[in-house]
Design an enzyme around this catalytic site. Structure first.
Site, mmCIF file in Angstrom:
data_model
loop_
_atom_site.group_PDB
_atom_site.id
_atom_site.type_symbol
_atom_site.label_atom_id
_atom_site.label_comp_id
_atom_site.label_asym_id
_atom_site.label_seq_id
_atom_site.Cartn_x
_atom_site.Cartn_y
_atom_site.Cartn_z
ATOM 1 C CB SER A 16 38.025 39.876 41.165
ATOM 2 O OG SER A 16 37.187 38.916 40.544
ATOM 3 C CG ASP A 192 30.850 34.189 43.492
ATOM 4 O OD1 ASP A 192 31.709 33.288 43.319
ATOM 5 O OD2 ASP A 192 31.137 35.402 43.476
ATOM 6 C CG HIS A 195 34.747 36.076 43.071
ATOM 7 N ND1 HIS A 195 33.486 36.449 42.659
ATOM 8 C CD2 HIS A 195 35.614 36.967 42.535
ATOM 9 C CE1 HIS A 195 33.587 37.540 41.904
ATOM 10 N NE2 HIS A 195 34.860 37.867 41.817
#
Length: 225
Positions: A16, A192, A195
């Site tokens: 991601s 977090d 990310h």
């Protein structure tokens, strides 16, 4: 000196952190294909500063991938793109599942399996490309004794060792993050710790570009030297 020859294809693959909302239906290097993260920033800077090189950037990151999931699509998403250079960043999900996965019986990737799989991917890719770039997994956590951060460091060290064995450029993103965190909170870069926001992606992009000898002061084109 920037190693990429004119018309080189550079494929970025990862999870991601590489994906960042890219349009999976977009044509390679077309509108929407770069995502909103460091790949898009790298593409923009290479295009702006090295327009004469006409470099093709392809984002093949997939959110949620660990190294096994990435390996399962490697031939289709990386090798079949006929890249000249491959840049890969993987590992944070391999670590993260050890911490958020037990209550859903997640399929965990051990350090040995991570190394074996990484070795296989680079071993199969090296003869088919002009160069490899390995980016460290990273965590925006300054406490190196934090259990997850400590595990990320172990997986990053394996990535470094595999990169060395295949003469890949190693991009130590964790070191760049640690330098930033000497002065500012991780929450400036991430909500977090994994990310990045746009500031974090800019830091990743800058670190990648420094590792490939991007000339920030370039004012002349290759045929003008």
């Amino acid at each position: 000196m920037l190693p990429f020859e004119k018309n080189s294809r550079i494929v970025f693959c990862g999870d991601s952190v590489t994906d960042v909302n890219r349009d999976y239906k977009a044509i390679p290097a077309g509108w929407g294909s770069f995502g909103d993260g460091y790949v898009n920033l790298v593409h923009a800077l290479l295009t702006a500063v090295y327009p004469d090189r006409e470099l093709m950037i392809m984002n093949e990151g997939v959110s949620g991938d660990d190294i096994k999931l990435m390996a399962a699509r490697w031939d289709r998403d990386v090798l079949d793109m006929k890249p000249d250079y491959v840049s890969v960043m993987i590992g944070i999900n391999d670590v993260w599942r050890h911490f958020d996965g037990p209550f859903r019986q997640a399929d965990l990737v051990s350090l040995d399996e991570f190394e074996h799989t990484y070795e296989d991917l680079l071993g199969r890719t090296e003869p088919r490309v002009r160069g490899l770039i390995v980016m460290s997994p990273f965590m925006m956590e300054p406490n190196k004794d934090d259990p997850m951060r400590a595990m990320v460091d172990r997986y990053a060290e394996v990535a470094r060792q595999v990169a060395d064995r295949h003469k890949a450029i190693y991009v130590d993103v964790q070191a760049a993050m640690d330098h930033f965190l000497e002065k500012q909170s991780s929450y400036i870069l991430s909500m977090d710790r994994c990310h990045p926001g746009i500031e974090g992606h800019m830091l990743v992009a800058r670190t990648w570009l420094q590792a490939v000898d991007f000339d920030w002061e370039r004012t002349t084109f290759d045929d003008e030297k």
